[in-house]
Design a protein around this motif. Structure first.
Motif, short mmCIF file in Angstrom:
data_model
loop_
_atom_site.label_atom_id
_atom_site.label_comp_id
_atom_site.label_asym_id
_atom_site.label_seq_id
_atom_site.Cartn_x
_atom_site.Cartn_y
_atom_site.Cartn_z
N ASN A 120 7.63 -0.39 -5.99
CA ASN A 120 6.67 -1.19 -5.24
C ASN A 120 6.94 -2.69 -5.44
O ASN A 120 7.03 -3.45 -4.48
CB ASN A 120 5.26 -0.82 -5.70
CG ASN A 120 4.19 -1.59 -4.95
OD1 ASN A 120 3.93 -2.75 -5.25
ND2 ASN A 120 3.58 -0.97 -3.96
N LEU A 121 7.06 -3.11 -6.70
CA LEU A 121 7.19 -4.54 -6.97
C LEU A 121 8.53 -5.08 -6.47
O LEU A 121 8.61 -6.23 -6.00
CB LEU A 121 6.99 -4.84 -8.47
CG LEU A 121 5.58 -4.49 -9.01
CD1 LEU A 121 5.47 -4.82 -10.49
CD2 LEU A 121 4.48 -5.22 -8.22
N ALA A 122 9.58 -4.25 -6.53
CA ALA A 122 10.88 -4.68 -5.97
C ALA A 122 10.73 -4.94 -4.48
O ALA A 122 11.24 -5.93 -3.95
CB ALA A 122 11.94 -3.62 -6.23
N ALA A 123 9.99 -4.06 -3.79
CA ALA A 123 9.81 -4.21 -2.34
C ALA A 123 9.00 -5.46 -2.00
O ALA A 123 9.24 -6.13 -1.01
CB ALA A 123 9.13 -2.98 -1.75
N LEU A 124 8.03 -5.80 -2.86
CA LEU A 124 7.18 -6.97 -2.57
C LEU A 124 7.92 -8.29 -2.76
O LEU A 124 7.67 -9.26 -2.05
CB LEU A 124 5.92 -6.96 -3.44
CG LEU A 124 4.95 -5.81 -3.19
CD1 LEU A 124 3.66 -6.02 -3.97
CD2 LEU A 124 4.63 -5.65 -1.70
N GLU A 125 8.84 -8.32 -3.74
CA GLU A 125 9.57 -9.57 -3.99
C GLU A 125 10.90 -9.63 -3.25
O GLU A 125 11.61 -10.63 -3.33
CB GLU A 125 9.82 -9.76 -5.51
CG GLU A 125 8.62 -10.23 -6.32
CD GLU A 125 8.30 -11.72 -6.09
OE1 GLU A 125 8.98 -12.40 -5.30
OE2 GLU A 125 7.33 -12.18 -6.72
N GLY A 126 11.28 -8.53 -2.58
CA GLY A 126 12.57 -8.53 -1.89
C GLY A 126 13.76 -8.40 -2.84
O GLY A 126 14.84 -8.91 -2.56
N GLY A 127 13.55 -7.71 -3.98
CA GLY A 127 14.64 -7.47 -4.92
C GLY A 127 15.16 -6.05 -4.79
O GLY A 127 14.67 -5.27 -3.96
N ILE A 128 16.14 -5.67 -5.64
CA ILE A 128 16.68 -4.31 -5.56
C ILE A 128 16.05 -3.39 -6.60
O ILE A 128 16.10 -2.18 -6.48
CB ILE A 128 18.22 -4.28 -5.69
CG1 ILE A 128 18.69 -4.83 -7.03
CG2 ILE A 128 18.87 -5.02 -4.53
CD1 ILE A 128 20.14 -4.51 -7.34
N ILE B 249 0.81 -1.22 0.00
CA ILE B 249 0.00 0.00 0.00
C ILE B 249 0.85 1.27 0.00
O ILE B 249 0.43 2.30 -0.53
CB ILE B 249 -0.98 -0.03 1.21
CG1 ILE B 249 -2.00 -1.15 1.02
CG2 ILE B 249 -1.70 1.31 1.40
CD1 ILE B 249 -2.80 -1.50 2.26
N HIS B 250 2.08 1.20 0.53
CA HIS B 250 2.85 2.44 0.70
C HIS B 250 4.12 2.61 -0.14
O HIS B 250 4.46 3.74 -0.47
CB HIS B 250 3.19 2.63 2.18
CG HIS B 250 1.98 2.92 3.02
ND1 HIS B 250 1.32 4.14 2.94
CD2 HIS B 250 1.30 2.17 3.90
CE1 HIS B 250 0.28 4.11 3.77
NE2 HIS B 250 0.24 2.93 4.36
N VAL B 251 4.82 1.53 -0.44
CA VAL B 251 6.08 1.74 -1.17
C VAL B 251 5.78 2.11 -2.62
O VAL B 251 5.04 1.42 -3.32
CB VAL B 251 6.99 0.49 -1.11
CG1 VAL B 251 8.27 0.72 -1.92
CG2 VAL B 251 7.33 0.14 0.34
#
Ligand code: PLP
Length: 405
Positions: A84-92, A34-36
């Motif tokens: 957002n998607l990087a934060a959800l999958e734990g990528g950079i 919701i936030h990143v």
């Protein structure tokens, strides 16, 4: 980015603190969704991120701009989705593309003629089509193996192998591959492991935490979740991957439009609650089908009789919404599919509405009868992407449709 007032500073601080927290894994999945990248607009405070439909950006003077020059290279709405998607999958980083297939094609163009790729033998239909009918002409070599057995992957790796490409669970047979075990093989052989995480979404499966080097999605499915736009993403774990893929975005141009980026940003805000409901409904429907006397077999990793039930529990946080079942024949499948009313007959998956399809004549028609038989797809199989409607209505609909058999 636009104005340097207090709002912008507050937004920047929020982005920064959320990024730090994400890195330390102190912030929950739903909060990140919701936030990143979803910070309020710095200029106006608008809660919903603005869409930037622009082709170019005015520059202050020669050599001086606000970080954006031309929209094929970058766009602020796209930047938000990529964060957002990087934060959800734990990528950079997570470059997004015009579709899942465009994302997969972009990954392949990171390699060169003579490079070898090992991949699953039961991939999403469009993937072997791209590999066998387009990319082989550019000198890439492919070997298809049953990746549910990590030893098969190890045996197929050659001197020129650069990538192992895995989809888990597979479509429509719901066969799992052990991501951690395959990643150990890949590390040892110095080969990149790419996982297509479309079916589980990052809410239920985190391939990077299990050792994958890149994760690919068709955002068209659960990430968007509303069946209203195509898209793809490649989540990266290393700087060199990011640079290469950003360069491919800019050179080849298969980028996602600002409006479509916004649709995914909007869809992803409810990913956590949607996946919970998909999973709950999925379990009920699988259980109902498993007990129905007209259903010969159910393929769902959440059923204890699934041969990889133990791996499913270890590798996934839930079992998801994808179920395949055997009706016994093409004519039985036809009768059932003609009768459904809540379930909609159609390709695709991952939307809020329940979609039902017939793999042999729809998604897997191009494989041919021999190809389908080789991996175990029959004419009687029906696949459901269980939506988030009231589950009693989905079950009543299936029960009624099964009575036509
Ligand atoms: C749909 C899908 C793709 C392709 O994505 P598009 O957005 O349709 O191009 C790739 N992999 C899987 C598992 C899919 O379901």
């Amino acid at each position: 980015m636009v104005c340097a007032g207090a709002g912008a500073r507050a937004a920047a601080t929020l982005v920064w603190s959320l990024k730090l927290m994400t890195k330390n894994d102190q912030i929950g999945f739903a909060t990140r969704a919701i936030h990143v990248g979803q910070e309020p607009d710095a200029e106006t405070g608008a809660v919903s991120p603005p869409i930037h439909p622009t082709s170019t950006y005015v520059q202050q003077e020669l050599g001086k701009n606000k970080g954006y020059e031309y929209a094929r290279t970058s766009n602020p709405t796209r930047t938000r989705l990529e964060q957002n998607l990087a934060a959800l999958e734990g990528g950079i980083a997570a470059p997004v593309f015009a579709s899942g297939m465009a994302a997969i094609n972009a990954i392949c163009t990171m390699y060169k003629s003579g490079d070898h790729i090992v991949c699953g033998h039961n991939l999403y239909g469009g993937v072997p089509r791209l590999f066998n009918q387009v990319l082989v002409d550019f000198g890439l070599e492919f070997t298809y193996v049953d990746t549910s057995e990590p030893r098969n992957v190890e045996r197929a790796i050659r001197k020129n192998t650069r990538m192992v490409y895995v989809e888990t669970p597979t479509n429509p047979l719901m066969v799992l591959s052990d991501i951690a075990a395959i990643s150990r093989v890949c590390r040892q052989k110095k080969v990149e492991l790419v996982v297509d995480n479309t079916f589980m979404s990052p809410y239920f499966q985190q391939p990077i935490a299990l050792g994958a080097d890149m994760v690919v999605h068709s955002t068209t499915k659960f990430l968007n979740g509303h069946s209203d736009g195509l898209g793809g993403v490649v989540v990266c774990t290393r700087r060199d991957q990011v640079e290469k893929l950003k360069f491919i975005q800019k050179c080849a141009g298969a980028i996602l439009s600002p409006f479509e980026c916004w649709l995914v940003l909007r869809g992803v805000k409810t990913l956590a609650v949607r996946m919970e409901q998909h999973d709950r409904n999925g379990r009920f429907v699988a259980d109902f089908l498993a007990r129905h006397k007209k259903v010969k077999k159910v393929f769902y990793p959440g059923l204890p009789e699934h041969p990889q039930y133990e791996l499913a529990q270890r590798q996934m946080g839930g079992f998801g919404a994808m179920i395949t079942f055997e009706t016994g024949s093409l004519s039985n499948a036809k009768k059932l599919l003609k009768r459904v009313r809540v379930c909609s007959l159609g390709e695709s998956l991952g939307g809020v509405e329940t979609l039902i399809s017939h793999p042999a004549t729809m998604t897997h028609a191009a494989l041919g009868e021999k190809g389908r038989r080789a991996i175990g797809i029959t004419d009687g199989m029906v696949r459901i992407s269980v939506g988030i409607e009231n589950v009693e209505d989905i079950i009543r609909d299936l029960d009624d449709a099964l009575s036509a058999i």
